[in-house]
Design a protein around this motif. Structure first.
Motif, PDB file in Angstrom:
ATOM      1  N   TYR A 263       0.855  -1.188   0.000  1.00 28.47           N
ATOM      2  CA  TYR A 263       0.000   0.000   0.000  1.00 28.47           C
ATOM      3  C   TYR A 263       0.891   1.239   0.000  1.00 28.47           C
ATOM      4  O   TYR A 263       1.870   1.309   0.764  1.00 28.47           O
ATOM      5  N   THR A 264       0.557   2.219  -0.831  1.00 27.78           N
ATOM      6  CA  THR A 264       1.349   3.441  -0.934  1.00 27.78           C
ATOM      7  C   THR A 264       0.430   4.657  -0.898  1.00 27.78           C
ATOM      8  O   THR A 264      -0.520   4.740  -1.680  1.00 27.78           O
ATOM      9  N   ALA A 265       0.725   5.583   0.011  1.00 30.97           N
ATOM     10  CA  ALA A 265      -0.070   6.810   0.132  1.00 30.97           C
ATOM     11  C   ALA A 265       0.841   8.024   0.031  1.00 30.97           C
ATOM     12  O   ALA A 265       1.901   8.069   0.670  1.00 30.97           O
ATOM     13  N   LEU A 266       0.437   9.002  -0.765  1.00 33.02           N
ATOM     14  CA  LEU A 266       1.163  10.260  -0.897  1.00 33.02           C
ATOM     15  C   LEU A 266       0.455  11.337  -0.084  1.00 33.02           C
ATOM     16  O   LEU A 266      -0.768  11.311   0.070  1.00 33.02           O
ATOM     17  N   SER A 267       1.221  12.299   0.405  1.00 32.51           N
ATOM     18  CA  SER A 267       0.633  13.347   1.236  1.00 32.51           C
ATOM     19  C   SER A 267      -0.208  14.334   0.423  1.00 32.51           C
ATOM     20  O   SER A 267      -1.031  15.060   0.986  1.00 32.51           O
ATOM     21  N   LYS A 268       0.002  14.337  -0.909  1.00 35.52           N
ATOM     22  CA  LYS A 268      -0.776  15.220  -1.773  1.00 35.52           C
ATOM     23  C   LYS A 268      -0.720  14.684  -3.199  1.00 35.52           C
ATOM     24  O   LYS A 268       0.175  13.904  -3.548  1.00 35.52           O
ATOM     25  N   PRO A 269      -1.660  15.061  -4.049  1.00 32.66           N
ATOM     26  CA  PRO A 269      -1.627  14.608  -5.452  1.00 32.66           C
ATOM     27  C   PRO A 269      -0.406  15.166  -6.169  1.00 32.66           C
ATOM     28  O   PRO A 269       0.080  16.255  -5.846  1.00 32.66           O
ATOM     29  N   VAL A 270       0.083  14.419  -7.161  1.00 32.54           N
ATOM     30  CA  VAL A 270       1.252  14.877  -7.915  1.00 32.54           C
ATOM     31  C   VAL A 270       0.917  15.166  -9.380  1.00 32.54           C
ATOM     32  O   VAL A 270       1.750  15.680 -10.119  1.00 32.54           O
ATOM     33  N   ASN A 271      -0.292  14.805  -9.795  1.00 30.77           N
ATOM     34  CA  ASN A 271      -0.745  15.089 -11.166  1.00 30.77           C
ATOM     35  C   ASN A 271       0.205  14.547 -12.223  1.00 30.77           C
ATOM     36  O   ASN A 271       0.562  15.235 -13.190  1.00 30.77           O
ATOM     37  N   GLN A 272       0.637  13.299 -12.018  1.00 31.95           N
ATOM     38  CA  GLN A 272       1.475  12.601 -12.985  1.00 31.95           C
ATOM     39  C   GLN A 272       0.748  11.340 -13.429  1.00 31.95           C
ATOM     40  O   GLN A 272       0.135  10.653 -12.611  1.00 31.95           O
ATOM     41  N   PRO A 273       0.771  11.007 -14.722  1.00 29.58           N
ATOM     42  CA  PRO A 273       0.068   9.816 -15.208  1.00 29.58           C
ATOM     43  C   PRO A 273       0.532   8.549 -14.508  1.00 29.58           C
ATOM     44  O   PRO A 273       1.738   8.317 -14.382  1.00 29.58           O
ATOM     45  N   GLY A 274      -0.409   7.733 -14.044  1.00 33.03           N
ATOM     46  CA  GLY A 274      -0.095   6.459 -13.417  1.00 33.03           C
ATOM     47  C   GLY A 274       0.364   6.546 -11.983  1.00 33.03           C
ATOM     48  O   GLY A 274       0.686   5.522 -11.367  1.00 33.03           O
ATOM     49  N   ILE A 275       0.432   7.749 -11.409  1.00 36.36           N
ATOM     50  CA  ILE A 275       0.819   7.914 -10.012  1.00 36.36           C
ATOM     51  C   ILE A 275      -0.370   8.461  -9.244  1.00 36.36           C
ATOM     52  O   ILE A 275      -0.883   9.531  -9.556  1.00 36.36           O
ATOM     53  N   TYR A 276      -0.825   7.706  -8.253  1.00 33.47           N
ATOM     54  CA  TYR A 276      -2.050   8.037  -7.541  1.00 33.47           C
ATOM     55  C   TYR A 276      -1.736   8.435  -6.101  1.00 33.47           C
ATOM     56  O   TYR A 276      -0.725   8.012  -5.528  1.00 33.47           O
ATOM     57  N   GLN A 277      -2.635   9.208  -5.510  1.00 37.14           N
ATOM     58  CA  GLN A 277      -2.428   9.609  -4.124  1.00 37.14           C
ATOM     59  C   GLN A 277      -2.479   8.401  -3.195  1.00 37.14           C
ATOM     60  O   GLN A 277      -1.814   8.374  -2.168  1.00 37.14           O
ATOM     61  N   PHE A 278      -3.259   7.379  -3.584  1.00 39.33           N
ATOM     62  CA  PHE A 278      -3.255   6.112  -2.849  1.00 39.33           C
ATOM     63  C   PHE A 278      -3.358   4.970  -3.851  1.00 39.33           C
ATOM     64  O   PHE A 278      -4.136   5.019  -4.807  1.00 39.33           O
ATOM     65  N   SER A 279      -2.563   3.943  -3.640  1.00 37.91           N
ATOM     66  CA  SER A 279      -2.616   2.764  -4.508  1.00 37.91           C
ATOM     67  C   SER A 279      -2.271   1.525  -3.697  1.00 37.91           C
ATOM     68  O   SER A 279      -1.615   1.601  -2.652  1.00 37.91           O
ATOM     69  N   ALA A 280      -2.737   0.374  -4.173  1.00 39.03           N
ATOM     70  CA  ALA A 280      -2.469  -0.908  -3.501  1.00 39.03           C
ATOM     71  C   ALA A 280      -2.380  -2.001  -4.542  1.00 39.03           C
ATOM     72  O   ALA A 280      -3.009  -1.914  -5.604  1.00 39.03           O
ATOM     73  N   MET A 281      -1.599  -3.012  -4.229  1.00 39.24           N
ATOM     74  CA  MET A 281      -1.479  -4.143  -5.152  1.00 39.24           C
ATOM     75  C   MET A 281      -1.169  -5.415  -4.376  1.00 39.24           C
ATOM     76  O   MET A 281      -0.581  -5.377  -3.298  1.00 39.24           O
ATOM     77  N   GLY A 282      -1.569  -6.553  -4.955  1.00 35.05           N
ATOM     78  CA  GLY A 282      -1.209  -7.854  -4.431  1.00 35.05           C
ATOM     79  C   GLY A 282      -0.182  -8.499  -5.337  1.00 35.05           C
ATOM     80  O   GLY A 282      -0.266  -8.369  -6.562  1.00 35.05           O
ATOM     81  N   LEU A 283       0.804  -9.165  -4.753  1.00 36.33           N
ATOM     82  CA  LEU A 283       1.868  -9.818  -5.520  1.00 36.33           C
ATOM     83  C   LEU A 283       1.988 -11.272  -5.088  1.00 36.33           C
ATOM     84  O   LEU A 283       2.261 -11.556  -3.929  1.00 36.33           O
ATOM     85  N   LEU A 284       1.768 -12.170  -6.017  1.00 35.92           N
ATOM     86  CA  LEU A 284       1.965 -13.604  -5.786  1.00 35.92           C
ATOM     87  C   LEU A 284       3.215 -14.035  -6.528  1.00 35.92           C
ATOM     88  O   LEU A 284       3.258 -13.944  -7.762  1.00 35.92           O
ATOM     89  N   ASP A 285       4.218 -14.479  -5.784  1.00 45.22           N
ATOM     90  CA  ASP A 285       5.498 -14.852  -6.397  1.00 45.22           C
ATOM     91  C   ASP A 285       6.010 -13.738  -7.306  1.00 45.22           C
ATOM     92  O   ASP A 285       6.463 -13.982  -8.430  1.00 45.22           O
ATOM     93  N   ASP A 286       5.881 -12.496  -6.821  1.00 46.17           N
ATOM     94  CA  ASP A 286       6.379 -11.298  -7.508  1.00 46.17           C
ATOM     95  C   ASP A 286       5.607 -10.951  -8.776  1.00 46.17           C
ATOM     96  O   ASP A 286       6.046 -10.100  -9.551  1.00 46.17           O
ATOM     97  N   ARG A 287       4.470 -11.577  -9.000  1.00 47.72           N
ATOM     98  CA  ARG A 287       3.591 -11.194 -10.101  1.00 47.72           C
ATOM     99  C   ARG A 287       2.365 -10.494  -9.539  1.00 47.72           C
ATOM    100  O   ARG A 287       1.751 -10.983  -8.590  1.00 47.72           O
ATOM    101  N   GLN A 288       2.018  -9.370 -10.144  1.00 45.98           N
ATOM    102  CA  GLN A 288       0.871  -8.618  -9.657  1.00 45.98           C
ATOM    103  C   GLN A 288      -0.419  -9.377  -9.950  1.00 45.98           C
ATOM    104  O   GLN A 288      -0.662  -9.802 -11.074  1.00 45.98           O
TER     105      GLN A 288
END
Length: 314
Positions: free
Chosen positions: A36-61
């Motif tokens: 889980y990754t949270a930024l303190s403020k939006p950065v307005n860059q493509p593909g970068i979100y203020q909050f994002s999460a992912m699951g990885l099984l054997d290093d594959r998303q």
């Protein structure tokens, strides 16, 4: 003695040594992590979100969530096919609540550390488990639940002692607060050692044939004139396109492994297609090229692949 004859003798000797000394079988390793990754403020860059999460099984998303779409979605076809709709609905609600928690706590940490609100700060959490499998037996290897702030270790859970560890002073208040609720630490330990392992095993069972059986590596060898010393050759062994990432690549002289401190290695790196690659090189005297080989072992191979450099021109 001619080169071709020496090569034949060398090849026979290597095979003899290989099968006189049984290979050590490595335990098959698997992992399941959520990041889980949270930024303190939006950065307005493509593909970068203020909050994002992912699951990885054997290093594959295997899944993803972000603050714009606000929906947990599958990233592997087998996840989409095997997991029921309520799994995704519950997962979406869980990640929405975590998004709120992260937004609040990024602000708390910034105030605690007296950081400027105009600067960008990042709070991350990684938690999950690893197992080792030998035959049909699956053993818990380790569990990790750790927080990072601005790229530095902030707080992590000691699974053996069932308590939180604060590497920095700013994390001490959080450690004390969480350790004062023993049932929460018991839940964390139980999740890492049991529930996480159950999900890992379930996902492995559901995974498609490619994920279960793996992808074999392509093995390539190169010989080039050394840049530093024109009287020497630089031998390189490249293996690429393999999955899972557990594999053995050994550079050898007369079928004996070279010391790692003599070898230049990139370490295992990801490819764009979720497979992996590894490159190792060594510098030698040009007239010794026929004495070296590249030994590669991977779970997708019935037997190791051994490639020599004597047929390669510099």
């Amino acid at each position: 003695m001619g080169t071709s004859v020496a090569t034949k003798i060398f090849a026979v000797l290597c095979v003899f040594l290989l099968y006189r000394t049984p290979l050590l079988l490595q335990a098959e390793k698997h992992s399941l992590y959520y990041i889980y990754t949270a930024l303190s403020k939006p950065v307005n860059q493509p593909g970068i979100y203020q909050f994002s999460a992912m699951g990885l099984l054997d290093d594959r998303q295997i899944d993803s969530y972000n603050s714009e779409e606000q929906k947990k979605i599958p990233k592997q076809q087998w996840m989409k096919e095997k997991m029921q709709e309520d799994y995704w609905e519950k997962g979406t609600q869980s990640r929405k609540s975590k998004e709120q928690w992260f937004n609040v706590n990024v602000d708390i940490l910034m105030k605690r550390m007296r950081h400027n609100e105009s600067d960008l700060h990042v709070l991350q959490w990684r938690h999950g488990c690893e197992v080792e499998r030998e035959g049909d037996e699956v053993k818990f290897s380790k569990g990790i639940s750790e927080y990072g702030y601005d790229g530095e270790n902030f707080l992590f859970f000691d699974d053996k002692e069932s308590q939180w560890v604060a590497p920095v002073d700013a994390a001490v208040p959080t450690k004390r607060k969480w350790d004062n609720v023993p049932i929460l630490n018991q839940y964390t330990k139980g999740y890492l050692e049991k529930e996480c392992v159950d999900w890992l095993n379930k996902f492995r069972e559901y995974a498609d044939e490619e994920l279960r059986n793996g992808t074999p590596p392509d093995v390539h060898v190169f010989a080039k004139r050394s840049i530093r010393d024109k009287t020497k050759l630089k031998l390189t062994c490249l293996v690429s396109g393999f999955y899972p990432k557990d594999m053995t690549l050994v550079m050898r002289k007369y079928c004996t492994s070279l010391p790692e401190d003599e070898i230049e290695s990139t370490g295992i790196r990801p490819n764009h297609d979720e497979t992996f690659q590894l490159r190792k090189s060594v510098e030698i005297n040009e007239n010794e090229k026929s004495e070296y080989d590249c030994f590669v072992s991977h779970r997708t191979f019935k037997e190791p692949v051994i490639t020599q450099w004597d047929a390669v021109t510099a």
